[in-house]
Design a protein around this motif. Sequence first.
Motif, PDB file in Angstrom:
ATOM      1  N   LYS A  85       0.845  -1.181   0.000  1.00 18.49           N
ATOM      2  CA  LYS A  85       0.000   0.000   0.000  1.00 18.49           C
ATOM      3  C   LYS A  85       0.895   1.249   0.000  1.00 18.49           C
ATOM      4  N   PRO A  86       0.384   2.361  -0.469  1.00 19.19           N
ATOM      5  CA  PRO A  86       1.184   3.596  -0.433  1.00 19.19           C
ATOM      6  C   PRO A  86       1.694   3.920   0.970  1.00 19.19           C
ATOM      7  N   GLU A  87       0.921   3.580   1.987  1.00 22.64           N
ATOM      8  CA  GLU A  87       1.351   3.866   3.360  1.00 22.64           C
ATOM      9  C   GLU A  87       2.488   2.958   3.831  1.00 22.64           C
ATOM     10  N   ASP A  88       2.875   1.987   3.019  1.00 22.81           N
ATOM     11  CA  ASP A  88       4.057   1.172   3.332  1.00 22.81           C
ATOM     12  C   ASP A  88       5.343   1.853   2.881  1.00 22.81           C
ATOM     13  N   THR A  89       5.225   2.960   2.201  1.00 22.08           N
ATOM     14  CA  THR A  89       6.392   3.695   1.731  1.00 22.08           C
ATOM     15  C   THR A  89       7.258   4.147   2.887  1.00 22.08           C
ATOM     16  N   GLY A  90       8.572   3.998   2.726  1.00 22.32           N
ATOM     17  CA  GLY A  90       9.499   4.457   3.756  1.00 22.32           C
ATOM     18  C   GLY A  90      10.848   3.791   3.613  1.00 22.32           C
ATOM     19  N   ASP A  91      11.729   4.145   4.519  1.00 18.43           N
ATOM     20  CA  ASP A  91      13.029   3.491   4.605  1.00 18.43           C
ATOM     21  C   ASP A  91      12.892   2.316   5.562  1.00 18.43           C
ATOM     22  N   TYR A  92      13.339   1.165   5.110  1.00 16.61           N
ATOM     23  CA  TYR A  92      13.224  -0.056   5.901  1.00 16.61           C
ATOM     24  C   TYR A  92      14.604  -0.435   6.436  1.00 16.61           C
ATOM     25  N   TYR A  93      14.632  -0.706   7.724  1.00 14.88           N
ATOM     26  CA  TYR A  93      15.882  -1.019   8.408  1.00 14.88           C
ATOM     27  C   TYR A  93      15.824  -2.408   9.035  1.00 14.88           C
ATOM     28  N   CYS A  94      16.933  -3.087   8.924  1.00 14.20           N
ATOM     29  CA  CYS A  94      17.115  -4.371   9.588  1.00 14.20           C
ATOM     30  C   CYS A  94      17.916  -4.113  10.862  1.00 14.20           C
ATOM     31  N   ALA A  95      17.469  -4.677  11.961  1.00 18.88           N
ATOM     32  CA  ALA A  95      18.163  -4.517  13.230  1.00 18.88           C
ATOM     33  C   ALA A  95      18.356  -5.882  13.864  1.00 18.88           C
ATOM     34  N   ALA A  96      19.536  -6.112  14.396  1.00 22.51           N
ATOM     35  CA  ALA A  96      19.863  -7.428  14.956  1.00 22.51           C
ATOM     36  C   ALA A  96      20.232  -7.324  16.428  1.00 22.51           C
ATOM     37  N   ARG A  97      19.989  -8.400  17.135  1.00 20.20           N
ATOM     38  CA  ARG A  97      20.433  -8.500  18.528  1.00 20.20           C
ATOM     39  C   ARG A  97      20.782  -9.967  18.788  1.00 20.20           C
ATOM     40  N   ARG A  98      21.678 -10.160  19.709  1.00 17.12           N
ATOM     41  CA  ARG A  98      21.950 -11.521  20.157  1.00 17.12           C
ATOM     42  C   ARG A  98      20.737 -11.988  20.970  1.00 17.12           C
ATOM     43  N   ASN A  99      20.505 -13.276  20.999  1.00 15.11           N
ATOM     44  CA  ASN A  99      19.253 -13.801  21.539  1.00 15.11           C
ATOM     45  C   ASN A  99      19.035 -13.409  22.992  1.00 15.11           C
ATOM     46  N   ASN A 100      20.092 -13.234  23.755  1.00 15.50           N
ATOM     47  CA  ASN A 100      19.939 -12.893  25.173  1.00 15.50           C
ATOM     48  C   ASN A 100      20.019 -11.390  25.422  1.00 15.50           C
ATOM     49  N   ALA A 101      20.073 -10.603  24.370  1.00 17.19           N
ATOM     50  CA  ALA A 101      20.139  -9.149  24.535  1.00 17.19           C
ATOM     51  C   ALA A 101      18.737  -8.562  24.636  1.00 17.19           C
ATOM     52  N   GLN A 102      18.638  -7.415  25.276  1.00 17.71           N
ATOM     53  CA  GLN A 102      17.344  -6.767  25.469  1.00 17.71           C
ATOM     54  C   GLN A 102      16.994  -5.833  24.326  1.00 17.71           C
TER      55      GLN A 102
END
Length: 117
Positions: A85-102
């Motif tokens: 949808k047009p409202e999905d427009t934007g910059d998309y970011y991938c963010a990672a964490r180690r499994n035990n991180a908050q």
Amino acid sequence: QVRVVESGGGLVQAGGSLRLSCAASGSISNIAVAWYRQAPGKQREWVAQITPSERTDYADSVKGRFTISRDDIKNTFYLQMNTLKPEDTGDYYCAARRNNAQSYDYWGQGTQVTVSS
């Protein structure tokens, strides 16, 4: 340290599909990833996340249209986006964490998605 690099953004018409990729450095077996997006003039919002055990969660706005997945052999995460949808427009970011991180401590540079009406 984990490095992630997004790709796959682009211009698509409403109703179309895109698949974003998030390539991680090293083994991702103990890594959880979330996708965030930021539309022009708006705050960044969480879109989806996947844990090492492949538990997934989605924002209500994308539930049923987006699918997050992981390929532990290729060290890559994906965000399949359908019925855009047009409202999905934007910059998309991938963010990672180690499994035990908050918190998600490792961020990519982002990939731009534009959905035209």
